[in-house]
Design an enzyme around this catalytic site. Structure first.
Site, PDB file in Angstrom:
ATOM      1  N   ASP A 255      53.271  36.209  85.179  1.00  6.90           N
ATOM      2  CA  ASP A 255      52.219  36.706  84.227  1.00  6.90           C
ATOM      3  C   ASP A 255      51.204  37.650  84.924  1.00  6.90           C
ATOM      4  O   ASP A 255      50.294  37.077  85.991  1.00  6.90           O
ATOM      5  CB  ASP A 255      51.434  35.514  83.466  1.00  6.90           C
TER       6      ASP A 255
ATOM      7  N   LYS B 180      51.280  39.828  76.915  1.00  7.82           N
ATOM      8  CA  LYS B 180      50.291  38.756  76.676  1.00  7.82           C
ATOM      9  C   LYS B 180      49.000  39.320  76.298  1.00  7.82           C
ATOM     10  O   LYS B 180      48.554  40.167  76.803  1.00  7.82           O
ATOM     11  CB  LYS B 180      50.277  38.055  77.798  1.00  7.82           C
TER      12      LYS B 180
ATOM     13  N   LYS C 129      53.068  36.935  73.637  1.00  3.10           N
ATOM     14  CA  LYS C 129      52.235  35.627  74.124  1.00  3.10           C
ATOM     15  C   LYS C 129      50.783  35.753  73.745  1.00  3.10           C
ATOM     16  O   LYS C 129      50.243  36.768  74.293  1.00  3.10           O
ATOM     17  CB  LYS C 129      52.416  35.332  75.793  1.00  3.10           C
TER      18      LYS C 129
END
Length: 268
Positions: A111, A174, A209
């Site tokens: 991430d 995300k 996400k």
């Protein structure tokens, strides 16, 4: 790679019960501990808990990846970690080296925080260099790019950041680190999902996400219903959709099990 979903204009009609929402949230949850004072013991306990209840992944600091990989051996639960986190302002070389070490330690997912301040200042090339370099270092692992949507100026800027991430190889976009004053919002989620929906057929597919401030089954419902509406029924799965949270777990389990929710004050 996750399927991108239906053509623009698709509207889903799915209505989920509370238990169905909780079950979907549990299956797509990245159980997270990114507290500044997190310990090895905390990470190992998180991994054991994820294995017990069946979340999609755990998300921990890079120094704990190898321990979580060991705890989750033989389990379908993935191990995710964060780089350029949370500032988005670290040097490319250091972030690449941290990524390489995490992948060597067994991380399944990286991430990466977009250099969002540089992006906002107009230095798009800096953001591109970071994503490209980390993408190469990520290798077979998945790359989830955190655009820190709460720090971006408008829906159009959120969409531009999401497009940039996708154009440079993000497997997921995300929303947030969970460390900024504004984390995931329905408005940001809609903007990102609309960009994902527009990925051309045949191009590498992209997931979504939502992270930060999602603590209850009711919170989760908002994002699941947005995904159903924009991407179509059946799109949501661990391969296409994730929640980044730890505070969500107790509530979804209480809904599934029909018990009261224990008090939970986690920031994630």
């Amino acid at each position: 790679m996750p399927p991108s979903g239906p053509v623009a204009g698709t509207v889903a009609t799915m209505t989920r019960t509370d238990v169905e929402v909780a079950e979907a949230a549990l299956a797509t949850l990245d159980l997270t501990d990114l507290n500044d004072d997190a310990t090895l013991e905390d990470a190992e306990a998180l991994a054991r808990r994820a294995r017990q209840v069946g979340t999609a992944a755990v998300c921990v600091w890079p120094r704990f990846v190898s321990a979580c990989v060991a705890e989750l051996a033989g389990s379908p639960v993935k191990v995710a970690t964060v780089v350029n986190f949370p500032s988005g302002a670290e040097g490319v070389d250091g972030v690449v080296e941290l990524t390489r070490r995490a992948v060597a330690d067994g991380a399944d997912e990286i991430d990466l925080v977009l250099p969002y301040r540089a992006f906002l200042a107009g230095d798009v090339a800096a953001a591109e260099r970071m994503i490209d370099a980390v993408g190469r270092a990520t290798g077979p692992a998945q790359l989830k790019v955190i655009i820190e949507s709460g720090e971006l100026a408008s829906v159009e800027v959120i969409k531009a950041a999401a497009r940039l991430a996708i154009d440079h190889g993000a497997d997921f976009v995300k929303t947030s680190t969970g460390k900024s004053p504004v984390s995931a919002t329905p408005e940001a989620a809609r903007a990102i999902l609309e960009v994902i929906r527009a990925v051309p057929k045949g191009a590498p597919a992209v997931g979504f996400k939502a992270s930060g401030g999602i603590r209850t089954t009711a919170d989760a419902r908002v994002y699941l219903e947005l995904a159903d509406e924009i991407m179509g029924e059946g799109w949501v799965s661990p391969a296409t959709f994730r929640f980044g949270a730890s505070g969500l777990l107790n509530d979804v389990l209480s809904v599934i099990e029909g018990t009261e929710t224990p008090e939970n004050t986690s920031a994630y």
